[in-house]
Design a protein around this motif. Structure first.
Motif, short mmCIF file in Angstrom:
data_model
loop_
_atom_site.label_atom_id
_atom_site.label_comp_id
_atom_site.label_asym_id
_atom_site.label_seq_id
_atom_site.Cartn_x
_atom_site.Cartn_y
_atom_site.Cartn_z
N SER A 1 -30.59 49.10 -48.95
CA SER A 1 -29.51 48.54 -49.74
C SER A 1 -28.65 49.66 -50.33
O SER A 1 -29.16 50.74 -50.67
N ASN A 2 -27.37 49.40 -50.45
CA ASN A 2 -26.39 50.34 -51.00
C ASN A 2 -26.17 51.57 -50.12
O ASN A 2 -25.54 52.53 -50.56
N ARG A 3 -26.66 51.53 -48.89
CA ARG A 3 -26.34 52.59 -47.94
C ARG A 3 -25.09 52.18 -47.16
O ARG A 3 -24.74 51.01 -47.08
N ASP A 4 -24.42 53.16 -46.59
CA ASP A 4 -23.21 52.87 -45.84
C ASP A 4 -23.51 52.00 -44.63
O ASP A 4 -24.55 52.15 -43.98
N VAL A 5 -22.59 51.10 -44.31
CA VAL A 5 -22.78 50.23 -43.15
C VAL A 5 -22.49 50.96 -41.84
O VAL A 5 -22.74 50.43 -40.76
N GLY A 6 -21.98 52.17 -41.93
CA GLY A 6 -21.74 52.96 -40.71
C GLY A 6 -20.36 52.79 -40.13
O GLY A 6 -20.13 53.07 -38.95
N ILE A 7 -19.42 52.30 -40.95
CA ILE A 7 -18.03 52.16 -40.53
C ILE A 7 -17.18 53.07 -41.39
O ILE A 7 -17.41 53.20 -42.60
N SER A 8 -16.19 53.71 -40.79
CA SER A 8 -15.33 54.65 -41.50
C SER A 8 -14.73 54.01 -42.75
O SER A 8 -14.22 52.88 -42.69
N PRO A 9 -14.75 54.71 -43.88
CA PRO A 9 -14.10 54.19 -45.10
C PRO A 9 -12.63 53.87 -44.89
O PRO A 9 -12.10 52.94 -45.51
N ASP A 10 -11.96 54.63 -44.02
CA ASP A 10 -10.56 54.36 -43.74
C ASP A 10 -10.39 53.00 -43.07
O ASP A 10 -9.45 52.26 -43.37
N VAL A 11 -11.31 52.67 -42.16
CA VAL A 11 -11.25 51.37 -41.48
C VAL A 11 -11.56 50.25 -42.47
O VAL A 11 -10.89 49.20 -42.47
N ILE A 12 -12.57 50.46 -43.31
CA ILE A 12 -12.91 49.47 -44.33
C ILE A 12 -11.70 49.18 -45.22
O ILE A 12 -11.39 48.03 -45.53
N LYS A 13 -10.99 50.24 -45.61
CA LYS A 13 -9.82 50.06 -46.48
C LYS A 13 -8.71 49.28 -45.77
O LYS A 13 -8.06 48.42 -46.38
N ILE A 14 -8.50 49.57 -44.50
CA ILE A 14 -7.47 48.86 -43.74
C ILE A 14 -7.79 47.36 -43.71
O ILE A 14 -6.92 46.51 -43.94
N VAL A 15 -9.06 47.04 -43.43
CA VAL A 15 -9.46 45.63 -43.36
C VAL A 15 -9.36 44.97 -44.72
O VAL A 15 -8.86 43.84 -44.86
N ARG A 16 -9.81 45.67 -45.76
CA ARG A 16 -9.75 45.11 -47.12
C ARG A 16 -8.31 44.85 -47.53
O ARG A 16 -7.99 43.78 -48.06
N ASP A 17 -7.42 45.81 -47.28
CA ASP A 17 -6.01 45.63 -47.62
C ASP A 17 -5.40 44.47 -46.83
O ASP A 17 -4.57 43.71 -47.35
N ALA A 18 -5.81 44.33 -45.56
CA ALA A 18 -5.29 43.24 -44.74
C ALA A 18 -5.76 41.89 -45.28
O ALA A 18 -5.00 40.91 -45.26
N MET A 19 -7.00 41.83 -45.77
CA MET A 19 -7.51 40.59 -46.34
C MET A 19 -6.78 40.22 -47.62
O MET A 19 -6.51 39.05 -47.90
N ILE A 20 -6.43 41.23 -48.41
CA ILE A 20 -5.62 40.97 -49.60
C ILE A 20 -4.24 40.48 -49.19
O ILE A 20 -3.69 39.54 -49.78
N GLY A 21 -3.70 41.09 -48.16
CA GLY A 21 -2.39 40.68 -47.67
C GLY A 21 -2.38 39.26 -47.14
O GLY A 21 -1.37 38.56 -47.26
N ALA A 22 -3.49 38.83 -46.55
CA ALA A 22 -3.58 37.46 -46.02
C ALA A 22 -3.38 36.42 -47.11
O ALA A 22 -2.94 35.30 -46.85
N VAL A 23 -3.72 36.80 -48.35
CA VAL A 23 -3.55 35.90 -49.48
C VAL A 23 -2.24 36.17 -50.23
O VAL A 23 -1.49 35.24 -50.54
N GLU A 24 -1.95 37.43 -50.50
CA GLU A 24 -0.86 37.77 -51.40
C GLU A 24 0.51 37.83 -50.73
O GLU A 24 1.53 37.60 -51.38
N GLU A 25 0.55 38.14 -49.44
CA GLU A 25 1.84 38.28 -48.80
C GLU A 25 2.38 36.95 -48.29
O GLU A 25 1.63 36.16 -47.70
N PRO A 26 3.67 36.68 -48.49
CA PRO A 26 4.27 35.46 -47.93
C PRO A 26 4.07 35.44 -46.41
O PRO A 26 4.25 36.44 -45.74
N GLY A 27 3.66 34.33 -45.88
CA GLY A 27 3.37 34.24 -44.46
C GLY A 27 1.93 34.52 -44.12
O GLY A 27 1.50 34.31 -42.98
N GLY A 28 1.14 35.00 -45.10
CA GLY A 28 -0.28 35.21 -44.88
C GLY A 28 -0.97 33.88 -44.63
O GLY A 28 -0.58 32.85 -45.18
N THR A 29 -2.01 33.90 -43.80
CA THR A 29 -2.67 32.64 -43.43
C THR A 29 -3.32 31.93 -44.61
O THR A 29 -3.57 30.73 -44.54
#
Length: 207
Positions: free
Chosen positions: A92-120
């Motif tokens: 537990s609390n160990r890295d999942v083995g995915i680049s932090p940069d990729v995690i950030k891209i996905v996280r930001d995209a998930m926020i965008g899916a809610v906050e941005e007009p046209g998001g699903t």
């Protein structure tokens, strides 16, 4: 994905993330390149539980740290003596083995899916708490199947989400069987759950 989460439930399913070896063993036919794309977006032979998807949302939200789910923190007998105390597993609390940069891209995209007009999931932007999320639709009937009609043939609706978007505390997943689209059937459920969490928290803090 494709393995048990470690939650202490007796009949947890591992789900399935198919591979070329699995397909050859199961059907006796080779893997096709296009299947890799289908699997990557959650289609084809993929099988995922709601708990697995909730953990995916949580691990994206926390920056890519592994989570082992549990149901209770402690158990006490009638005299008040503690007879069980939950302790996280070693990984537990160990890295999942995915680049932090990729995690950030996905996280930001998930926020965008809610906050941005046209998001699903933009309809969830009306809630007081800012969220991130991802809609999904799970095909029930194969496109090659005979014509099917009625509710039992409708796709399953999925949504995973976390909140608050910038400093997440809680994540959730919902699947509505034969619900159709994730945006209209599952997303409002998760949105209401996340908002309720913070409403209760505010009430308990007296704010």
């Amino acid at each position: 994905m494709g393995s048990k989460t470690g939650v202490l439930l007796p009949e947890e399913r591992s789900g399935l993330i198919p591979t070329s070896v699995w397909k050859k063993s199961k059907f006796g036919v080779p893997w096709q390149e296009g299947e890799t794309l289908s699997v990557a977006v959650g289609q084809s032979y993929d099988l995922v539980t709601p708990l697995q998807n909730a953990i995916v949302a949580a691990q994206i939200a926390n920056g890519g740290k592994k989570i082992t789910p549990h149901l209770v923190d402690a158990v006490f007998d009638s005299s008040g003596k503690e007879i069980y105390k939950w302790a996280p597993l070693k990984d537990s609390n160990r890295d999942v083995g995915i680049s932090p940069d990729v995690i950030k891209i996905v996280r930001d995209a998930m926020i965008g899916a809610v906050e941005e007009p046209g998001g699903t999931a933009h309809r969830l932007s009306s809630y007081k708490v800012k969220m991130g999320g991802k809609t999904g639709t799970a095909q029930v009937v194969s496109l090659n199947s005979p014509a099917c009609s009625g509710e039992k043939c409708r796709d399953h609706a999925w949504f995973i989400g976390f909140a608050p978007a910038e400093n997440p505390e809680v994540a959730a997943a919902a699947v509505v069987e034969h619900g159709g689209f994730g945006a209209s059937a599952a997303a409002p459920i998760v949105g209401a759950m996340l908002q309720k969490y913070f409403d209760i928290k505010e009430q308990s803090n007296g704010t």
